[in-house]
Design a protein around this motif. Structure first.
Motif, PDB file in Angstrom:
ATOM      1  N   GLU A  49       0.916  -1.044  -0.021  1.00 58.47           N
ATOM      2  CA  GLU A  49       0.099  -0.094  -0.075  1.00 58.47           C
ATOM      3  C   GLU A  49       0.885   1.279  -0.070  1.00 58.47           C
ATOM      4  OE1 GLU A  49      -3.692   2.026   2.544  1.00 58.47           O
ATOM      5  OE2 GLU A  49      -3.165   0.120   2.915  1.00 58.47           O
ATOM      6  N   VAL A  50       0.677   2.079  -0.702  1.00 59.80           N
ATOM      7  CA  VAL A  50       1.541   3.434  -1.096  1.00 59.80           C
ATOM      8  C   VAL A  50       0.551   4.702  -0.471  1.00 59.80           C
ATOM      9  CG1 VAL A  50       2.782   5.005  -2.683  1.00 59.80           C
ATOM     10  CG2 VAL A  50       2.716   2.400  -2.867  1.00 59.80           C
ATOM     11  N   ASP A  51       0.996   5.457   0.108  1.00 63.45           N
ATOM     12  CA  ASP A  51       0.367   6.693   0.565  1.00 63.45           C
ATOM     13  C   ASP A  51       0.904   7.709  -0.216  1.00 63.45           C
ATOM     14  OD1 ASP A  51      -0.631   9.201   1.433  1.00 63.45           O
ATOM     15  OD2 ASP A  51      -0.411   8.588   3.483  1.00 63.45           O
ATOM     16  N   PRO A  52       0.172   8.290  -1.382  1.00 63.38           N
ATOM     17  CA  PRO A  52       0.771   9.304  -2.451  1.00 63.38           C
ATOM     18  C   PRO A  52       1.172  10.584  -1.726  1.00 63.38           C
ATOM     19  CG  PRO A  52      -1.657   8.908  -2.618  1.00 63.38           C
ATOM     20  CD  PRO A  52      -1.339   7.759  -1.547  1.00 63.38           C
ATOM     21  N   VAL A  53       0.510  10.822  -0.614  1.00 65.26           N
ATOM     22  CA  VAL A  53       0.569  12.241  -0.038  1.00 65.26           C
ATOM     23  C   VAL A  53       2.183  12.179   0.757  1.00 65.26           C
ATOM     24  CG1 VAL A  53      -0.032  13.955   1.573  1.00 65.26           C
ATOM     25  CG2 VAL A  53      -1.679  12.579   0.205  1.00 65.26           C
ATOM     26  N   THR A  54       2.531  11.032   1.567  1.00 62.09           N
ATOM     27  CA  THR A  54       3.626  11.129   2.204  1.00 62.09           C
ATOM     28  C   THR A  54       4.691  10.217   1.377  1.00 62.09           C
ATOM     29  OG1 THR A  54       2.957   8.970   3.493  1.00 62.09           O
ATOM     30  CG2 THR A  54       2.058  11.065   4.560  1.00 62.09           C
ATOM     31  N   GLY A  55       4.347   9.534   0.532  1.00 59.69           N
ATOM     32  CA  GLY A  55       5.385   8.736  -0.159  1.00 59.69           C
ATOM     33  C   GLY A  55       5.607   7.221   0.717  1.00 59.69           C
ATOM     34  N   ALA A  56       4.937   6.883   1.824  1.00 62.66           N
ATOM     35  CA  ALA A  56       5.150   5.776   2.613  1.00 62.66           C
ATOM     36  C   ALA A  56       4.809   4.632   1.914  1.00 62.66           C
ATOM     37  CB  ALA A  56       4.346   5.925   3.831  1.00 62.66           C
ATOM     38  N   VAL A  57       5.367   3.631   1.920  1.00 61.79           N
ATOM     39  CA  VAL A  57       5.176   2.111   1.334  1.00 61.79           C
ATOM     40  C   VAL A  57       5.173   1.268   2.526  1.00 61.79           C
ATOM     41  CG1 VAL A  57       6.081   0.674  -0.112  1.00 61.79           C
ATOM     42  CG2 VAL A  57       6.486   3.055  -0.975  1.00 61.79           C
ATOM     43  N   THR A  58       4.131   0.540   2.533  1.00 60.92           N
ATOM     44  CA  THR A  58       4.052  -0.718   3.371  1.00 60.92           C
ATOM     45  C   THR A  58       3.569  -2.031   2.765  1.00 60.92           C
ATOM     46  OG1 THR A  58       2.678   0.995   5.065  1.00 60.92           O
ATOM     47  CG2 THR A  58       2.425  -1.265   5.365  1.00 60.92           C
ATOM     48  N   ILE A  59       4.698  -2.692   2.744  1.00 57.90           N
ATOM     49  CA  ILE A  59       4.593  -3.995   2.223  1.00 57.90           C
ATOM     50  C   ILE A  59       3.511  -4.918   2.883  1.00 57.90           C
ATOM     51  CG2 ILE A  59       5.710  -6.145   1.435  1.00 57.90           C
ATOM     52  CD1 ILE A  59       8.276  -4.757   1.087  1.00 57.90           C
ATOM     53  N   LEU A  60       2.329  -5.411   2.103  1.00 57.61           N
ATOM     54  CA  LEU A  60       1.345  -6.177   2.859  1.00 57.61           C
ATOM     55  C   LEU A  60       1.629  -7.511   2.698  1.00 57.61           C
ATOM     56  CD1 LEU A  60      -1.575  -4.163   1.118  1.00 57.61           C
ATOM     57  CD2 LEU A  60      -0.424  -3.764   3.266  1.00 57.61           C
ATOM     58  N   ARG A  61       2.142  -8.338   1.603  1.00 57.28           N
ATOM     59  CA  ARG A  61       2.405  -9.660   1.682  1.00 57.28           C
ATOM     60  C   ARG A  61       3.692  -9.834   0.759  1.00 57.28           C
ATOM     61  NH1 ARG A  61      -2.629 -13.362   0.313  1.00 57.28           N
ATOM     62  NH2 ARG A  61      -0.928 -15.111   0.822  1.00 57.28           N
ATOM     63  N   TYR A  62       4.363 -10.758   0.814  1.00 57.98           N
ATOM     64  CA  TYR A  62       5.682 -11.378   0.189  1.00 57.98           C
ATOM     65  C   TYR A  62       5.576 -12.457  -0.085  1.00 57.98           C
ATOM     66  CZ  TYR A  62       9.593 -10.281  -2.363  1.00 57.98           C
ATOM     67  OH  TYR A  62      10.562 -10.152  -3.387  1.00 57.98           O
ATOM     68  N   ILE A  63       5.612 -13.178  -1.141  1.00 56.42           N
ATOM     69  CA  ILE A  63       5.599 -14.486  -1.462  1.00 56.42           C
ATOM     70  C   ILE A  63       6.576 -14.786  -2.507  1.00 56.42           C
ATOM     71  CG2 ILE A  63       4.251 -16.319  -2.752  1.00 56.42           C
ATOM     72  CD1 ILE A  63       1.725 -14.600  -1.952  1.00 56.42           C
ATOM     73  N   VAL A  64       7.382 -15.906  -2.076  1.00 51.16           N
ATOM     74  CA  VAL A  64       8.265 -16.321  -2.955  1.00 51.16           C
ATOM     75  C   VAL A  64       7.823 -17.942  -3.368  1.00 51.16           C
ATOM     76  CG1 VAL A  64      10.787 -17.028  -3.173  1.00 51.16           C
ATOM     77  CG2 VAL A  64      10.142 -15.211  -1.806  1.00 51.16           C
ATOM     78  N   SER A  65       7.952 -18.178  -4.765  1.00 57.21           N
ATOM     79  CA  SER A  65       7.490 -19.467  -5.161  1.00 57.21           C
ATOM     80  C   SER A  65       8.764 -19.953  -5.886  1.00 57.21           C
ATOM     81  CB  SER A  65       6.373 -19.534  -6.074  1.00 57.21           C
ATOM     82  OG  SER A  65       6.292 -20.947  -6.579  1.00 57.21           O
ATOM     83  N   GLU A  66       9.711 -20.974  -5.438  1.00 56.23           N
ATOM     84  CA  GLU A  66      10.921 -20.997  -6.023  1.00 56.23           C
ATOM     85  C   GLU A  66      11.029 -22.704  -6.378  1.00 56.23           C
ATOM     86  OE1 GLU A  66      13.418 -23.140  -4.548  1.00 56.23           O
ATOM     87  OE2 GLU A  66      12.107 -23.507  -2.771  1.00 56.23           O
ATOM     88  N   ASP A  67      11.872 -22.965  -7.270  1.00 56.52           N
ATOM     89  CA  ASP A  67      12.267 -24.213  -7.461  1.00 56.52           C
ATOM     90  C   ASP A  67      13.766 -24.382  -7.471  1.00 56.52           C
ATOM     91  OD1 ASP A  67      12.600 -26.921  -8.681  1.00 56.52           O
ATOM     92  OD2 ASP A  67      11.419 -26.556 -10.288  1.00 56.52           O
ATOM     93  N   CYS A  68      14.266 -24.962  -6.295  1.00 51.57           N
ATOM     94  CA  CYS A  68      15.708 -25.344  -6.045  1.00 51.57           C
ATOM     95  C   CYS A  68      16.021 -26.704  -6.309  1.00 51.57           C
ATOM     96  CB  CYS A  68      16.264 -24.712  -5.044  1.00 51.57           C
ATOM     97  SG  CYS A  68      15.639 -25.201  -3.278  1.00 51.57           S
ATOM     98  N   GLY A  69      15.165 -27.495  -6.728  1.00 48.42           N
ATOM     99  CA  GLY A  69      15.032 -28.828  -6.565  1.00 48.42           C
ATOM    100  C   GLY A  69      14.897 -29.593  -5.201  1.00 48.42           C
ATOM    101  N   PRO A  70      15.175 -30.684  -5.070  1.00 46.05           N
ATOM    102  CA  PRO A  70      14.931 -31.260  -3.498  1.00 46.05           C
ATOM    103  C   PRO A  70      15.815 -30.478  -2.523  1.00 46.05           C
ATOM    104  CG  PRO A  70      15.524 -33.105  -5.283  1.00 46.05           C
ATOM    105  CD  PRO A  70      15.887 -31.715  -5.933  1.00 46.05           C
ATOM    106  N   MET A  71      14.969 -30.404  -1.552  1.00 46.40           N
ATOM    107  CA  MET A  71      15.396 -29.297  -0.510  1.00 46.40           C
ATOM    108  C   MET A  71      16.186 -30.267   0.637  1.00 46.40           C
ATOM    109  SD  MET A  71      12.646 -26.477   0.250  1.00 46.40           S
ATOM    110  CE  MET A  71      11.139 -27.454   0.444  1.00 46.40           C
ATOM    111  N   ILE A  72      17.536 -30.038   0.757  1.00 49.48           N
ATOM    112  CA  ILE A  72      18.497 -30.891   2.030  1.00 49.48           C
ATOM    113  C   ILE A  72      17.758 -30.477   3.256  1.00 49.48           C
ATOM    114  CG2 ILE A  72      20.587 -31.187   2.830  1.00 49.48           C
ATOM    115  CD1 ILE A  72      21.871 -30.121   0.000  1.00 49.48           C
TER     116      ILE A  72
END
Length: 758
Positions: free
Chosen positions: A615-638
């Motif tokens: 979410e961005v406040d266009p008046v103050t320029g503040a950025v608030t990250i709401l969700r962060y998702i990483v979908s990765e494929d590094c093969g089998p995970m040790i």
């Protein structure tokens, strides 16, 4: 670590140890007319003051194993000679009885400077009258290029849609929790140098030091204990490290140098400072027809390593995980009177920034959802193998479209778009951004092409596994123990690892290039197979069973189908070491083995998609990250916890690069962000909870493992930029310059509003 029981370089204490501190240039560019150290030498407790005249002539050879002897490297003197070339350039080395005296003495060294006009802005450096280094016309350190751009002109000229933007990324730095440091101790009677180093590659330090000083390799020992982060900055010795190595032979006791935070931000090297003129041609339906980028990077005064190779990789990787048949690039490395460029997690990261930001801009201009544009062009597993059009090899065993869809499903993309629409009606501005990339890991070249392991099963049945590089926060201690326990069929509690001491560990490349997990897995597997064969042979002989009927599991060798028939690993070890006459014919005594793994492919590809909402406040320029998702494929995970920890660390660094961090200079070349008061880092308050999705497509290496260490830092900046730009799309804002600060957001919104009303 949490209880303060780690052993870092600054915890190393040697008898009579001396302490070093550097005299550094206060000017970005100046001639050195003279150095007067008499007042410093008169200070009680000062042992020596070394200048370039004292140390630099002792240099024998100065090249890195990682790059090779024949690379046309750039200048890199230990101490400044004749001219200083950036604020923080080391001019002299003061050695005293303690750090406090050394720092006081630094202030007493008088250096007579003749100021010269600096080259600060790399963008205009090729047109500047001044040269950072004589012998490099137009301040160009080197150039590389793909196929002639003219060959693609017909495609661009005939395309229904062409999108072109110049995208700029600011300079920022690795900022490891532990700064650089080294203790060097010269033993004159036996001609040996022992080094305790904060490093990612102790064997590289050993080889480099032996060449630098002209010593046989076996006369140099490098010990790496705990290292509080490296991120590329600690792979290869930098200029200060050279000075400590050179000075050690001139001193009667060990010498310690520990960098403070101001020095780290001022002199340890910057990364990312670059821009690219990126362009893509599209068909009317959004299919990518061609891609090209003219890339320029700031390499500072003394880049390490040779920057031209990495710059070329940025251009070669620019097409990314997309179905693009025609592409080209050019790359130019430019000197400036600022701190030198250094490796940083995912050093080719700009290719993703330029490509993914350009794709979002293109989608909005074509009236498409950015997700739909990517769906149309992303490679899927069934498209493989696919040749990178810029010559970066062949993509195999990756899942770009699959991880993209997985990430959007985790978000529920359509639901977010509905929420975004409702929020805008209420005057709130939400945005979503993505980044999809392919990453080359486990590069099978030069120093990095092989990795060794030694495993010793002790007479007690306990296991020691020796590997070259220690951990700098990437949990190699954990994964090596897991791999060894699995390979030998022993209890994980019975396995110990010895790492980072060149006197006892096999040669190896250490931690870089997202290689540690996959290469160490190969080395352990090669070595453990020898011991398994020996253990099963001994057990079969003692239990009067066929070798093929012996199972090694849970620290025992058991006869398959006869649970009561078996013997422990300790019992096998007792026979192997102490009863050689009881061994089966042809079986050597002892349970020790060394093995070396060779990378099977030039590189192993991994991939991921990052999804960010904000979410961005266009008046103050503040950025608030709401969700962060990483979908990765590094093969089998040790170890899934280790994988997710690596992703989290890189992602946080990428978020910092998008929103906060800036290694800035003023117009005179003075660094203005050399403390954490002005060099902003993301803290636990700003970083969101990261959500992880895993696909597991085996790669071509041992166990199917792929690298994962650098991906977070590659994917996060463009995902964040695109999320902010998406939030501000109603204002007609396009973001092509990083970092995205509150000030820049407010200026962009006001500028867009003036354009609409004007």
């Amino acid at each position: 670590m949490l209880t303060g029981r780690g052993t870092f370089v600054d915890d190393v204490v040697r008898p009579g140890m001396l302490h070093a501190c550097f005299v550094r240039s206060p000017l970005a560019r100046a001639r050195i007319l003279g150095i007067d150290a008499s007042e410093a030498l008169a200070l009680d407790g000062v042992h020596a003051v070394f200048t370039a005249e004292d140390l630099n002539p002792d240099v024998r050879e100065q090249w890195y194993t990682l790059t090779g002897k024949d690379v046309p490297d750039t200048p890199r003197p230990p101490l400044a000679e004749d001219e200083v070339r950036f604020v923080g350039d080391p001019v002299a080395l003061v050695v005293a009885e303690d750090r406090y005296i050394a720092e006081d003495a630094v202030e007493l060294v008088s250096v007579d400077y003749d100021p010269l006009p600096p080259v600060v802005d790399y963008v205009t450096a090729r047109d500047a009258e001044a040269l950072v280094h004589a012998g490099y016309p137009r301040n160009v350190a080197g150039e590389t290029a793909g196929r002639p751009a003219a060959e693609l002109d017909p495609i661009f000229d005939g395309a229904p849609v062409v999108v072109r933007e110049t995208i700029y990324q600011q300079a920022y730095a690795p900022v490891p929790m532990e700064t650089r440091g080294m203790v060097a101790e010269w033993s004159a009677p036996d001609g040996e140098l022992t080094i305790w180093a904060a490093t990612q590659s102790p064997h590289e330090v050993r080889l480099f030091c032996s060449r630098l000083l002209g010593l046989p390799e076996h006369r140099v020992r490098v010990v790496m204990r705990d290292t509080g982060g490296g991120f590329g900055q600690k792979v290869m010795p930098l200029r200060e490290d050279m000075c400590v190595m050179l000075a050690a032979r001139k001193l009667p006791a060990a010498v310690k140098w520990i960098e403070d935070r101001r020095e780290n931000l001022m002199s340890a090297g910057k990364s990312r400072h670059e821009h690219g003129d990126a362009r893509m041609a599209f068909d009317a339906d959004g299919t990518i027809l061609a891609a090209a980028m003219d890339f320029v990077q700031d390499v500072g005064a003394y880049p390490t390593p040779w920057p031209v190779g990495t710059a070329g990789v940025i251009g070669m990787l620019f097409p990314g995980p997309y179905r693009i048949a025609d592409a080209t690039f050019s790359s130019t490395c430019v000197f400036s009177n600022t701190t030198g460029r250094a490796a940083y997690r995912g050093p080719w990261q700009f290719e993703s920034v330029a490509r993914e930001v350009l794709l979002d801009i293109a989608a909005r201009r074509m009236g498409m959802d950015p997700a739909d544009l990517r769906r149309k062009n992303l490679l899927k597993f069934d498209d493989l193998p696919f040749s990178n059009p810029n010559g970066m090899g062949v993509y195999t065993d990756v899942t770009p479209l699959e991880t993209f869809e997985h990430g959007l499903t985790m978000l529920d993309y359509d639901a977010f778009r509905r929420e975004q629409k409702r929020a805008r009606e209420q005057g709130r501005f939400l945005g979503v951004g993505t980044c999809s990339y392919v990453e080359p890991t486990t590069a099978g070249m030069n120093l990095l092409s092989t990795e060794g392991a030694t495993i010793r099963i002790e007479p007690s049945g306990k296991v020691n596994v020796y590997v070259s590089g220690g951990s700098s926060g990437n949990s190699i201690e954990t994964t090596v123990v897991q791999l060894t326990a699995d390979a030998l069929g022993v209890d994980i509690a019975d396995v110990n690892t010895v790492q980072g001491d060149t006197a006892v560990t096999p040669f190896g490349g250490g931690t870089s290039g997202s290689r540690s997990g996959s290469m160490t897995a190969g080395a352990v597997a090669e070595t453990a197979s020898v011991l398994r064969e020996r253990m099963t042979a001994i057990a079969a002989h003692c239990l009067e069973a066929a070798v093929g009927d012996i199972d090694l599991i849970g620290g025992r060798a058991a006869v398959r189908g006869v649970p009561s028939a078996g013997m422990s690993v300790a019992e096998i070890a007792q026979i192997a070491y102490f009863q050689p006459d009881a061994l089966p014919p042809g079986t050597p005594p002892g349970l020790e083995a060394s093995g070396r793994y060779r990378a099977r492919e030039p590189m192993i590809w991994t991939n991921a998609t990052h999804v960010c909402t904000c979410e961005v406040d266009p008046v103050t320029g503040a950025v608030t990250i709401l969700r962060y998702i990483v979908s990765e494929d590094c093969g089998p995970m040790i170890n899934p916890n280790v994988v997710e920890g690596q992703i989290a660390g890189g992602t946080v660094q990428g978020i910092g690069g998008a929103l906060y961090e800036h290694l800035a200079y003023d117009e005179d070349g003075n660094p203005v962000t050399t403390t954490f008061m002005d060099y902003l880092l993301p803290t636990a308050v700003e970083v969101p909870a990261i959500e992880y999705g895993h696909l597991e497509t085996p790669g071509p290496g041992e166990g199917g493992y792929k690298g994962v260490g650098e991906g977070g830092a590659i994917g996060a900046p463009p995902a964040v930029v695109n999320a902010v730009a998406d939030a501000l799309a109603p204002f007609g804002v396009e973001i092509t310059r990083l970092p995205i600060t509150p000030e820049s957001i407010v200026a962009l919104v006001r500028g867009a509003q003036r354009t609409v009303t004007g």
